[in-house]
Each structure stands twice: as C-alpha cells, then as structure tokens.
Design an enzyme around this catalytic site. Structure first.
Site, PDB file in Angstrom:
ATOM      1  N   GLU A  47     -75.424  -6.118 -45.277  1.00  0.00           N
ATOM      2  CA  GLU A  47     -73.901  -6.871 -45.905  1.00  0.00           C
ATOM      3  C   GLU A  47     -73.312  -5.604 -46.465  1.00  0.00           C
ATOM      4  OE1 GLU A  47     -72.046  -9.710 -49.164  1.00  0.00           O
ATOM      5  OE2 GLU A  47     -74.031 -10.249 -48.282  1.00  0.00           O
ATOM      6  N   ARG A  51     -65.352  -3.728 -51.083  1.00  0.00           N
ATOM      7  CA  ARG A  51     -65.198  -3.565 -52.351  1.00  0.00           C
ATOM      8  C   ARG A  51     -64.658  -2.076 -52.800  1.00  0.00           C
ATOM      9  NH1 ARG A  51     -69.842  -6.589 -55.691  1.00  0.00           N
ATOM     10  NH2 ARG A  51     -69.948  -8.635 -54.352  1.00  0.00           N
ATOM     11  N   THR A  74     -67.670 -10.077 -49.067  1.00  0.00           N
ATOM     12  CA  THR A  74     -66.509 -10.147 -49.839  1.00  0.00           C
ATOM     13  C   THR A  74     -65.198 -10.418 -49.095  1.00  0.00           C
ATOM     14  OG1 THR A  74     -67.536  -8.681 -51.228  1.00  0.00           O
ATOM     15  CG2 THR A  74     -65.337  -9.534 -51.979  1.00  0.00           C
ATOM     16  N   LYS A 134     -73.804 -19.701 -47.777  1.00  0.00           N
ATOM     17  CA  LYS A 134     -74.290 -18.724 -48.799  1.00  0.00           C
ATOM     18  C   LYS A 134     -74.193 -19.587 -50.368  1.00  0.00           C
ATOM     19  CE  LYS A 134     -72.526 -14.670 -51.397  1.00  0.00           C
ATOM     20  NZ  LYS A 134     -71.529 -13.555 -51.296  1.00  0.00           N
TER      21      LYS A 134
END
Length: 212
Positions: A47, A51, A74, A134
């Site tokens: 993953e 960011r 994200t 998640k």
C-alpha cells in the site's frame, strides 16, 4: 464494479500475506528497490499512501516489480481514485468512506478497503455490500479488543486493521477470526529505506510474513 465484487478482490489480496506494508515514499529513486525487497521477503501486497508528491509515480514504478500487487492508500476524493487507477494501482485503501468516494471506486473499478472505526460505520458499509473493510485507526479505536467485540454481532465482515500496529501487537489482531491481515509501516523503516538497506528490509519482511 459492485461493492461485493470489490470485497471479493480485496479478500484475495488480503490473503496474500499476513501483513500489508503501509508505505510513505518520498524518494522515487527508492521505490523499485523497496518493492523488490518487500516482495522478496514474502509481502507482495503493497500500500503506497498518497501523502507525498511522488506517490503516484512510486505506484507506477513499483507496479513493474514482478510478484508485487501495488495499491494506493489514503484515498480521500474521487480524483484520488482516478489518479490511482491510472497509475496502475490494483486496489485502494481509505481511512473512511464517503458516498462520492465509493461511487468513484465503482466507476473506475478499483477494489476498495473502506475504512471504518465503529459498529455503525461497519454496518453501513455492509449494507452496501462491503464484507472486507479496513479497521482504522486500530489502536486509537480500542485495538484488538474493540475489533473482537465488533466481530461478535457482525461476523460477516472481515478486516485489515491498520494504525498503531507493529511486530509486538500484530499477533493480537491476527489471532482474531474476523481479521484477514494487518497493515503496518514497521517493515520499511524510513532510515533503512533512505540508506537503501534492502537486505535489512527483506529480513523484516520475512519476519512479518511468518506471522499468523
């Protein structure tokens, strides 16, 4: 792609290894080496969090590594979903879930691990068809005991918990019947990545891949 279809694909990815490395890549020159080291150590699902400025390019580079299954973390907006898909992401991960984000994942056919932290959020996503979710932020939301409690009345949903999980407490989560894998950043320490210590990262990956 329906939520149910997304969850089926997410489940297959979660079953690849007990740990999904959560990666913040800020140096594109390190991306391919990092991916190779983790895949070599037995952690194929990666993953890459959106960011940093080079995150999408990192996904493109890592997607070329044989045996790797690279996703984007994200995800916050439909634009993130579109960009991640175009960069080659095979799955997406979000800290929470909004209607527009879910619609975008369906439109762009990107399997999503939508974030949930409460029973109500879990139930809302389950109503839509998301049976793999998640649990985030895991430790701040009560940790393994909280997730165990959620699993009692809602056993249909399985999770990839992330947030505050490391080698010392990963077993607490992986021992739960409603946990498929955990997400964590401890397998790719920033100092080791910056130094290009791929052998060291591979060793950490091997250790994580052996968890159960």
């Amino acid at each position: 792609m329906t939520p149910a279809e997304q969850s089926l694909r997410s489940a297959k990815i979660c079953q690849l290894a007990p740990v999904v490395p959560v990666l913040v890549v800020d140096d594109l020159t390190r991306a391919e080496g990092l991916a190779r080291a983790l895949v070599k150590g037995g952690l194929p699902a990666l993953e890459v969090t959106l960011r940093t400025a080079c995150a999408l390019d990192a996904i493109r580079a890592m997607s070329q590594v044989e045996g790797g299954v690279v996703g984007a973390g994200t995800l916050l907006t439909p634009a993130d979903v579109k960009a991640a898909k175009e960069a080659g992401a095979k799955f997406g991960v979000s800290p929470g879930a909004t209607p527009r984000l879910l619609e975008a994942c369906a439109e762009y056919e990107l399997p999503l691990l939508p974030g949930a932290a409460t029973a109500t959020e879990v139930m809302t996503l389950l109503e839509l068809g998301y049976t793999v979710q998640k649990f985030f932020p895991a430790e701040a939301s009560g940790g393994a005991p909280a997730l165990k409690s959620i699993g009692a009345p809602i056993p249909q949903v399985r999770f990839c918990p992330t947030g505050g999980i490391g080698l010392k407490n990963a077993h607490d989560y992986l021992g739960l019947p409603n946990v498929m894998c955990v997400g964590g950043s401890w397998v790719a320490p920033p100092a080791m990545v910056a130094a290009g210590d791929w052998d060291g990262i591979t060793k950490l990956a091997v250790e994580a891949a052996a968890l159960s």
